[in-house]
Design a protein around this motif. Structure first.
Motif, PDB file in Angstrom:
ATOM      1  N   VAL A   1       0.846  -1.190   0.000  1.00 15.73           N
ATOM      2  CA  VAL A   1       0.000   0.000   0.000  1.00 15.73           C
ATOM      3  C   VAL A   1       0.886   1.246   0.000  1.00 15.73           C
ATOM      4  O   VAL A   1       1.752   1.403   0.851  1.00 15.73           O
ATOM      5  N   HIS A   2       0.658   2.097  -0.988  1.00 13.37           N
ATOM      6  CA  HIS A   2       1.388   3.358  -1.106  1.00 13.37           C
ATOM      7  C   HIS A   2       0.411   4.515  -0.983  1.00 13.37           C
ATOM      8  O   HIS A   2      -0.799   4.335  -1.146  1.00 13.37           O
ATOM      9  N   SER A   3       0.946   5.700  -0.720  1.00 14.93           N
ATOM     10  CA  SER A   3       0.127   6.887  -0.540  1.00 14.93           C
ATOM     11  C   SER A   3       0.598   8.027  -1.425  1.00 14.93           C
ATOM     12  O   SER A   3       1.777   8.138  -1.739  1.00 14.93           O
ATOM     13  N   TYR A   4      -0.362   8.868  -1.781  1.00 14.93           N
ATOM     14  CA  TYR A   4      -0.050  10.116  -2.446  1.00 14.93           C
ATOM     15  C   TYR A   4      -0.859  11.205  -1.756  1.00 14.93           C
ATOM     16  O   TYR A   4      -2.088  11.138  -1.699  1.00 14.93           O
ATOM     17  N   LYS A   5      -0.149  12.193  -1.215  1.00 11.80           N
ATOM     18  CA  LYS A   5      -0.787  13.332  -0.525  1.00 11.80           C
ATOM     19  C   LYS A   5      -0.604  14.568  -1.380  1.00 11.80           C
ATOM     20  O   LYS A   5       0.515  14.920  -1.732  1.00 11.80           O
ATOM     21  N   ILE A   6      -1.702  15.198  -1.739  1.00  9.02           N
ATOM     22  CA  ILE A   6      -1.625  16.470  -2.445  1.00  9.02           C
ATOM     23  C   ILE A   6      -1.120  17.499  -1.433  1.00  9.02           C
ATOM     24  O   ILE A   6      -1.749  17.678  -0.377  1.00  9.02           O
ATOM     25  N   PRO A   7       0.029  18.139  -1.706  1.00  8.47           N
ATOM     26  CA  PRO A   7       0.633  19.032  -0.707  1.00  8.47           C
ATOM     27  C   PRO A   7      -0.304  20.110  -0.162  1.00  8.47           C
ATOM     28  O   PRO A   7      -0.318  20.369   1.033  1.00  8.47           O
ATOM     29  N   GLU A   8      -1.099  20.733  -1.020  1.00  8.61           N
ATOM     30  CA  GLU A   8      -1.963  21.823  -0.560  1.00  8.61           C
ATOM     31  C   GLU A   8      -3.300  21.354  -0.002  1.00  8.61           C
ATOM     32  O   GLU A   8      -4.076  22.156   0.508  1.00  8.61           O
ATOM     33  N   ALA A   9      -3.584  20.077  -0.078  1.00  8.83           N
ATOM     34  CA  ALA A   9      -4.867  19.558   0.401  1.00  8.83           C
ATOM     35  C   ALA A   9      -4.854  19.400   1.914  1.00  8.83           C
ATOM     36  O   ALA A   9      -3.917  18.834   2.477  1.00  8.83           O
ATOM     37  N   LYS A  10      -5.911  19.849   2.540  1.00 10.23           N
ATOM     38  CA  LYS A  10      -6.025  19.726   3.990  1.00 10.23           C
ATOM     39  C   LYS A  10      -6.294  18.283   4.409  1.00 10.23           C
ATOM     40  O   LYS A  10      -5.720  17.792   5.361  1.00 10.23           O
ATOM     41  N   ARG A  11      -7.180  17.587   3.666  1.00 12.44           N
ATOM     42  CA  ARG A  11      -7.593  16.252   4.076  1.00 12.44           C
ATOM     43  C   ARG A  11      -7.343  15.168   3.040  1.00 12.44           C
ATOM     44  O   ARG A  11      -7.549  14.007   3.321  1.00 12.44           O
ATOM     45  N   PHE A  12      -6.985  15.507   1.843  1.00 14.25           N
ATOM     46  CA  PHE A  12      -6.984  14.514   0.772  1.00 14.25           C
ATOM     47  C   PHE A  12      -5.663  13.772   0.626  1.00 14.25           C
ATOM     48  O   PHE A  12      -4.632  14.355   0.354  1.00 14.25           O
ATOM     49  N   THR A  13      -5.726  12.471   0.786  1.00 12.89           N
ATOM     50  CA  THR A  13      -4.624  11.559   0.501  1.00 12.89           C
ATOM     51  C   THR A  13      -5.226  10.360  -0.201  1.00 12.89           C
ATOM     52  O   THR A  13      -6.308   9.917   0.142  1.00 12.89           O
ATOM     53  N   SER A  14      -4.528   9.854  -1.173  1.00 13.13           N
ATOM     54  CA  SER A  14      -4.971   8.647  -1.866  1.00 13.13           C
ATOM     55  C   SER A  14      -4.061   7.502  -1.426  1.00 13.13           C
ATOM     56  O   SER A  14      -2.845   7.639  -1.437  1.00 13.13           O
ATOM     57  N   ARG A  15      -4.659   6.399  -1.013  1.00  9.93           N
ATOM     58  CA  ARG A  15      -3.889   5.192  -0.680  1.00  9.93           C
ATOM     59  C   ARG A  15      -4.319   4.122  -1.658  1.00  9.93           C
ATOM     60  O   ARG A  15      -5.508   3.948  -1.920  1.00  9.93           O
ATOM     61  N   PHE A  16      -3.347   3.391  -2.159  1.00  8.57           N
ATOM     62  CA  PHE A  16      -3.636   2.468  -3.248  1.00  8.57           C
ATOM     63  C   PHE A  16      -2.654   1.311  -3.266  1.00  8.57           C
ATOM     64  O   PHE A  16      -1.550   1.392  -2.730  1.00  8.57           O
ATOM     65  N   CYS A  17      -3.073   0.223  -3.891  1.00 12.07           N
ATOM     66  CA  CYS A  17      -2.212  -0.937  -4.097  1.00 12.07           C
ATOM     67  C   CYS A  17      -1.164  -0.539  -5.136  1.00 12.07           C
ATOM     68  O   CYS A  17      -1.502  -0.056  -6.211  1.00 12.07           O
ATOM     69  N   SER A  18       0.091  -0.761  -4.826  1.00  7.60           N
ATOM     70  CA  SER A  18       1.166  -0.382  -5.746  1.00  7.60           C
ATOM     71  C   SER A  18       1.276  -1.332  -6.934  1.00  7.60           C
ATOM     72  O   SER A  18       1.976  -1.039  -7.896  1.00  7.60           O
ATOM     73  N   VAL A  19       0.565  -2.451  -6.894  1.00  8.47           N
ATOM     74  CA  VAL A  19       0.585  -3.392  -8.019  1.00  8.47           C
ATOM     75  C   VAL A  19      -0.465  -2.998  -9.053  1.00  8.47           C
ATOM     76  O   VAL A  19      -0.164  -2.826 -10.229  1.00  8.47           O
ATOM     77  N   CYS A  20      -1.721  -2.816  -8.617  1.00  9.16           N
ATOM     78  CA  CYS A  20      -2.816  -2.564  -9.573  1.00  9.16           C
ATOM     79  C   CYS A  20      -3.392  -1.151  -9.518  1.00  9.16           C
ATOM     80  O   CYS A  20      -4.159  -0.779 -10.388  1.00  9.16           O
ATOM     81  N   GLY A  21      -3.065  -0.378  -8.494  1.00  6.23           N
ATOM     82  CA  GLY A  21      -3.543   0.995  -8.387  1.00  6.23           C
ATOM     83  C   GLY A  21      -4.894   1.160  -7.724  1.00  6.23           C
ATOM     84  O   GLY A  21      -5.379   2.282  -7.580  1.00  6.23           O
ATOM     85  N   SER A  22      -5.527   0.082  -7.307  1.00  9.13           N
ATOM     86  CA  SER A  22      -6.840   0.178  -6.663  1.00  9.13           C
ATOM     87  C   SER A  22      -6.757   0.940  -5.348  1.00  9.13           C
ATOM     88  O   SER A  22      -5.823   0.742  -4.566  1.00  9.13           O
TER      89      SER A  22
END
Length: 139
Positions: free
Chosen positions: A62-83
């Motif tokens: 499981v990997h994460s991507y946090k939008i730097p300017e976003a207060k609450r938004f982070t996406s967590r996803f499977c690094s194999v398929c992107g789900s």
């Protein structure tokens, strides 16, 4: 609402999790970030209290991507398929569970559509679920 245990996984099956506890909320979010993250007209998310998730398989994938300017938004996803997979949101002290990652129907139904005013014109709606311009205040 009742105490529940349900499971979810990613598209490729590399990540599996189990949720136990009482889901607090279930919303369809129409904000532009959720649309970009899902590639659809909205994200469908359940909210549950922390400590309710157990990773059965693949937590290291499981990997994460946090939008730097976003207060609450982070996406967590499977690094194999992107789900998308569950993520903890510190600012709300809740775990967000992408409803589409569940292996069976959730125990509650969607109770509203949030960020309705920023939805795409082509996005679905008209199903009688209440709409809100932003986040719904929590009691």
């Amino acid at each position: 609402m009742t105490q529940a245990a349900f499971r979810g996984s990613c598209l490729c099956g590399a990540v599996h999790y189990e949720i136990s506890g009482e889901p607090q909320r279930f919303y369809h979010c129409h904000c532009s970030r959720c649309r970009k993250a899902t590639g659809t007209g909205h994200a469908s998310n359940l909210l549950i209290k922390p400590g309710s998730i157990k990773w059965i398989k693949g937590e290291a994938l499981v990997h994460s991507y946090k939008i730097p300017e976003a207060k609450r938004f982070t996406s967590r996803f499977c690094s194999v398929c992107g789900s998308q997979v569950p993520r903890y949101v510190k600012e709300t002290d809740m775990i967000v569970i992408p409803a589409g990652s569940l292996d069976s129907d959730p125990v509650i139904k969607p109770e509203g559509r949030i960020f309705w005013d920023s939805r795409a014109d082509w996005s679905c709606g008209g199903d009688g679920i209440p709409v809100h311009s932003e986040y719904v205040p929590q009691n």
